[in-house]
Motif scaffolding. Structure first.
Motif, PDB file in Angstrom:
ATOM      1  N   ALA A   1      -4.652   0.037  -3.676  1.00  0.00           N
ATOM      2  CA  ALA A   1      -4.022   1.328  -3.402  1.00  0.00           C
ATOM      3  C   ALA A   1      -4.124   2.259  -4.601  1.00  0.00           C
ATOM      4  O   ALA A   1      -4.304   3.471  -4.441  1.00  0.00           O
ATOM      5  CB  ALA A   1      -2.559   1.118  -3.019  1.00  0.00           C
TER       6      ALA A   1
ATOM      7  N   PRO B   1      -3.598   5.866   1.892  1.00  0.00           N
ATOM      8  CA  PRO B   1      -3.335   4.693   2.731  1.00  0.00           C
ATOM      9  C   PRO B   1      -4.498   4.310   3.639  1.00  0.00           C
ATOM     10  O   PRO B   1      -4.784   3.119   3.800  1.00  0.00           O
ATOM     11  CB  PRO B   1      -2.098   5.108   3.547  1.00  0.00           C
ATOM     12  CG  PRO B   1      -2.060   6.603   3.465  1.00  0.00           C
ATOM     13  CD  PRO B   1      -2.631   6.949   2.131  1.00  0.00           C
TER      14      PRO B   1
ATOM     15  N   THR C   1       0.825  -1.213   0.000  1.00  0.00           N
ATOM     16  CA  THR C   1       0.000   0.000   0.000  1.00  0.00           C
ATOM     17  C   THR C   1       0.855   1.258   0.000  1.00  0.00           C
ATOM     18  O   THR C   1       0.644   2.186  -0.787  1.00  0.00           O
ATOM     19  CB  THR C   1      -0.935   0.006   1.218  1.00  0.00           C
ATOM     20  OG1 THR C   1      -1.800  -1.136   1.160  1.00  0.00           O
ATOM     21  CG2 THR C   1      -1.783   1.267   1.242  1.00  0.00           C
ATOM     22  N   VAL C   2       1.843   1.284   0.885  1.00  0.00           N
ATOM     23  CA  VAL C   2       2.716   2.459   0.994  1.00  0.00           C
ATOM     24  C   VAL C   2       3.529   2.661  -0.284  1.00  0.00           C
ATOM     25  O   VAL C   2       3.823   3.796  -0.673  1.00  0.00           O
ATOM     26  CB  VAL C   2       3.639   2.320   2.214  1.00  0.00           C
ATOM     27  CG1 VAL C   2       4.710   3.400   2.234  1.00  0.00           C
ATOM     28  CG2 VAL C   2       2.817   2.385   3.503  1.00  0.00           C
TER      29      VAL C   2
ATOM     30  N   THR D   1       0.778   4.583  -2.361  1.00  0.00           N
ATOM     31  CA  THR D   1       0.206   5.810  -1.813  1.00  0.00           C
ATOM     32  C   THR D   1       1.249   6.854  -1.434  1.00  0.00           C
ATOM     33  O   THR D   1       0.964   8.052  -1.450  1.00  0.00           O
ATOM     34  CB  THR D   1      -0.662   5.495  -0.579  1.00  0.00           C
ATOM     35  OG1 THR D   1       0.143   4.839   0.421  1.00  0.00           O
ATOM     36  CG2 THR D   1      -1.820   4.588  -0.961  1.00  0.00           C
TER      37      THR D   1
END
Length: 258
Positions: A173, A179, A84-85, A88
């Motif tokens: 994402a 996030p 995800t990071v 995002t």
């Protein structure tokens, strides 16, 4: 085909260049290392707890790899956060503009992220399974069986499951670009909803859970338990969820960043 970097040195272009770029970006921040180390710690604690409970309550004998497979219900969130990071953070900092400038074909940007994160997740998933199995073997204290072929298959299955979950997270994402939004969806899909369905009980709700990513993934990761369908079917179900998220993310990426 090569492109020229700002430093003047040649770099591979096309999809190979996109992969090289994503690999470099992934390991250039501490978040990646912290996520993966957290997943390892969670696996160690969970597998020890799982095996200890089985020993104390004198559960029936089961393959030792089941402890590591069961720990994926928590360790999966290490790769979920990582994936995800990876997406995002670029939207948060605005660096996604540079990524799309260097790799104008949107599907290459997304495919490169998915491939890099999935490969890393597969590798760490196998490591998690090996470490978890070793920890559980001591905690089981004779209440589990060990067979090399079964243990190896389960370790590879954990790696495959985490790789597919990572692909699912990347697609999600790209859809949300935030996030909190992505993690809310993924936590609900991978943990909260299955917990509610199994907690309420009933064959109908169990059938619904079997169609969810972790429900299906649990069936092909664990061994020695009754399953409603073949392992290949379970893999296809998780793959279908990952593919659906990937296509949804690609649609949003092309539509909003055309």
């Amino acid at each position: 085909m090569t492109t020229t970097t700002p430093s003047g040195r040649g770099a591979p272009g096309g999809f190979a260049g996109a992969i090289a770029s994503e690999w470099t970006k992934l390991w250039s921040v501490r978040a990646a290392y912290l996520c993966l180390l957290a997943g390892l710690a969670i696996t160690g604690v969970f597998t020890y707890y799982y095996a200890s409970i089985a020993r104390i309550n004198e559960h029936p004998m089961e393959p030792v790899g089941n402890a590591a497979a069961s720990s994926a219900v928590l360790s999966q969130f290490a790769v979920v956060i990582l994936a995800t990071v990876t997406v995002t953070s670029e939207y948060a900092t605005g660096s996604v503009r540079a990524s799309l400038l260097w790799v104008p074909r949107r599907h290459r940007v997304q495919a490169a992220k998915v491939l890099v994160v999935a490969v890393v997740s597969f590798a760490v998933g196998v490591v998690y399974a090996v470490v978890g199995t070793a920890v559980a073997w001591g905690a089981f204290d004779g209440r589990a069986s060990f067979e090399a072929g079964t243990t190896l298959r389960q370790a590879l299955a954990v790696g495959l499951y985490l790789a597919l979950v990572a692909a699912l997270a990347v697609g999600t994402a790209f859809v949300t670009r935030h996030p909190a939004g992505a993690l809310s969806i993924l936590v609900t899909l991978l943990w909260a909803l299955p917990t509610v369905l199994l907690g309420v009980g009933g064959p109908e709700l169990a059938t619904v859970n079997d169609s969810l990513p972790h429900g299906a993934g649990d069936h092909f990761m664990r061994a020695g338990i009754g399953v409603p369908y073949a392992s290949a079917t379970a893999v296809l179900i998780v793959t279908a969820w990952a593919a659906a998220a990937h296509l949804a993310g690609l649609y949003v990426l092309r539509r909003r960043d055309a």
